[in-house]
Design a protein around this motif. Structure first.
Motif, short mmCIF file in Angstrom:
data_model
loop_
_atom_site.label_atom_id
_atom_site.label_comp_id
_atom_site.label_asym_id
_atom_site.label_seq_id
_atom_site.Cartn_x
_atom_site.Cartn_y
_atom_site.Cartn_z
N THR A 199 3.46 1.74 11.97
CA THR A 199 3.27 2.62 10.99
C THR A 199 4.34 2.88 10.17
O THR A 199 4.26 2.76 8.86
N PHE A 258 4.78 1.44 6.34
CA PHE A 258 4.69 2.40 5.09
C PHE A 258 6.11 2.51 4.70
O PHE A 258 6.67 3.70 4.23
N HIS A 259 7.15 1.47 4.82
CA HIS A 259 8.62 1.61 4.55
C HIS A 259 9.01 1.89 3.11
O HIS A 259 9.61 2.97 2.93
N ASP A 260 8.24 1.55 2.10
CA ASP A 260 8.71 1.70 0.69
C ASP A 260 8.14 3.10 0.35
O ASP A 260 8.85 3.69 -0.50
N GLU A 261 6.85 3.48 0.63
CA GLU A 261 6.63 4.75 0.32
C GLU A 261 7.50 5.95 0.94
O GLU A 261 7.75 6.83 0.29
#
Length: 103
Positions: A52, A56-59
């Motif tokens: 997870t 969702f690294h960029d967010e």
């Protein structure tokens, strides 16, 4: 026989185990099954959490590093490329790099 004596007789009887394994083998299989299942569950939970985070690294990067993502506009003229070059060269020379030399 009346109902009262039948109930007393059925209450005093021990339950019949419907297994062909000895009780110790069954308990050991149950123990192995339980703790391997818990270990695999822990592995899957860790894999899910890290997956997870990767998805969702960029967010997450925008949330935790919003000061790096948004830079306020500076009302100064841009520096000439020669002075930028000199600043980079002086910064590089002040850093001590570990250089491996081939023999």
């Amino acid at each position: 026989m009346n109902k009262e004596t039948m109930n007393k007789e059925t209450m005093n009887k021990k339950p019949i185990l419907m297994t062909s394994f000895p009780l110790t083998l069954r308990q050991s299989c149950l123990w192995i099954h339980r703790y391997t299942g818990l270990a695999m569950a822990a592995f899957l939970i860790i894999a899910g959490i890290t997956g997870t985070l990767l998805a969702f690294h960029d967010e997450l990067d925008d949330v935790f590093n919003h000061k790096l993502a948004n830079i306020e506009a500076q009302h100064k003229p841009p520096l000439p490329s020669a002075s930028l070059h000199d600043a980079v060269i002086s910064a590089i020379h002040s850093i001590n790099f570990l250089v491996c030399q081939r023999q």
